[in-house]
Design a protein around this motif. Structure first.
Motif, PDB file in Angstrom:
ATOM      1  N   LYS A  21       0.870  -1.183   0.000  1.00  0.00           N
ATOM      2  CA  LYS A  21       0.000   0.000   0.000  1.00  0.00           C
ATOM      3  C   LYS A  21       0.897   1.220   0.000  1.00  0.00           C
ATOM      4  CE  LYS A  21      -3.826  -2.242   2.291  1.00  0.00           C
ATOM      5  NZ  LYS A  21      -4.700  -2.311   3.445  1.00  0.00           N
ATOM      6  N   GLU A  23       1.081   5.497  -0.227  1.00  0.00           N
ATOM      7  CA  GLU A  23       0.479   6.828  -0.182  1.00  0.00           C
ATOM      8  C   GLU A  23       1.577   7.830  -0.488  1.00  0.00           C
ATOM      9  OE1 GLU A  23      -1.292   7.331   3.664  1.00  0.00           O
ATOM     10  OE2 GLU A  23      -2.716   5.710   3.357  1.00  0.00           O
ATOM     11  N   GLU A  25       2.456  12.065  -0.883  1.00  0.00           N
ATOM     12  CA  GLU A  25       1.989  13.434  -0.673  1.00  0.00           C
ATOM     13  C   GLU A  25       3.107  14.418  -1.002  1.00  0.00           C
ATOM     14  OE1 GLU A  25       1.966  15.066   3.567  1.00  0.00           O
ATOM     15  OE2 GLU A  25       1.745  12.904   3.904  1.00  0.00           O
ATOM     16  N   CYS A  36       6.804   9.444   0.292  1.00  0.00           N
ATOM     17  CA  CYS A  36       6.200   8.164  -0.066  1.00  0.00           C
ATOM     18  C   CYS A  36       6.090   7.337   1.208  1.00  0.00           C
ATOM     19  CB  CYS A  36       7.062   7.427  -1.079  1.00  0.00           C
ATOM     20  SG  CYS A  36       7.235   8.285  -2.643  1.00  0.00           S
ATOM     21  N   ASP A  37       4.887   6.853   1.479  1.00  0.00           N
ATOM     22  CA  ASP A  37       4.629   6.127   2.719  1.00  0.00           C
ATOM     23  C   ASP A  37       4.017   4.765   2.404  1.00  0.00           C
ATOM     24  OD1 ASP A  37       3.782   5.150   5.173  1.00  0.00           O
ATOM     25  OD2 ASP A  37       2.860   7.030   5.808  1.00  0.00           O
ATOM     26  N   LYS A  40       1.560   1.176   5.614  1.00  0.00           N
ATOM     27  CA  LYS A  40       0.322   0.412   5.758  1.00  0.00           C
ATOM     28  C   LYS A  40       0.360  -0.904   4.977  1.00  0.00           C
ATOM     29  CE  LYS A  40      -2.457   4.415   6.859  1.00  0.00           C
ATOM     30  NZ  LYS A  40      -3.510   5.337   6.455  1.00  0.00           N
ATOM     31  N   SER A  92       2.411  -1.694  -5.352  1.00  0.00           N
ATOM     32  CA  SER A  92       1.351  -0.689  -5.318  1.00  0.00           C
ATOM     33  C   SER A  92       1.831   0.542  -6.077  1.00  0.00           C
ATOM     34  CB  SER A  92       1.027  -0.324  -3.860  1.00  0.00           C
ATOM     35  OG  SER A  92       0.004   0.647  -3.803  1.00  0.00           O
ATOM     36  N   ALA A  94       1.060   4.753  -7.354  1.00  0.00           N
ATOM     37  CA  ALA A  94       0.392   6.029  -7.100  1.00  0.00           C
ATOM     38  C   ALA A  94       0.869   7.019  -8.154  1.00  0.00           C
ATOM     39  CB  ALA A  94       0.720   6.553  -5.705  1.00  0.00           C
ATOM     40  N   GLN A  96       1.530  10.948  -9.113  1.00  0.00           N
ATOM     41  CA  GLN A  96       1.769  12.225  -8.446  1.00  0.00           C
ATOM     42  C   GLN A  96       2.110  13.285  -9.481  1.00  0.00           C
ATOM     43  OE1 GLN A  96       1.528  12.898  -5.106  1.00  0.00           O
ATOM     44  NE2 GLN A  96       1.970  15.034  -5.493  1.00  0.00           N
TER      45      GLN A  96
END
Length: 109
Positions: A21, A23, A25, A36-37, A40, A92, A94, A96
């Motif tokens: 997972k 995330e 920001e 980048c996190d 989770k 995963s 994302a 940006q």
């Protein structure tokens, strides 16, 4: 009811599944810094492999959280790949958008 009970028992005894997972920001738009996190993610054993989608080399990290700047504005597909103790991997993604980066090589007049 018995078939449900045995199914639940199999799930309890099974090794946890790996699940990546990610995330992302924006930390500072002018410098292009992002965070980048992947904390989770579940079932992870070992490194987190971050790919920033800008043609640079991927980064292996023991930490699930990493910060990094972009040099140019654009839309980037970022990914993290994690693996479990048996070597099974999950990735995963994302997207940006990086904008408003101040280009020091082309100052405004």
């Amino acid at each position: 009811i018995n078939s449900n009970s045995s199914h639940i028992e199999e799930q309890k005894n099974a090794a946890p599944d790996i699940c990546a997972k990610l995330e992302v920001e924006s930390m500072d738009e002018k410098s292009g810094m992002i965070k980048c996190d992947a904390s989770k993610s579940t079932g992870v054993h070992g490194y987190y492999k971050f790919d920033f989608g800008d043609g640079s080399s991927y980064v292996l990290s023991l930490s699930p959280i990493i910060c990094r700047p972009y040099q140019t504005s654009g839309i980037y597909e970022i990914s993290v790949t994690v693996s479990d103790i048996n070597g099974k991997e999950d990735t995963s993604f994302a997207t940006q958008e990086i904008s408003n980066i101040i280009d020091s090589s082309n100052p405004s007049i």
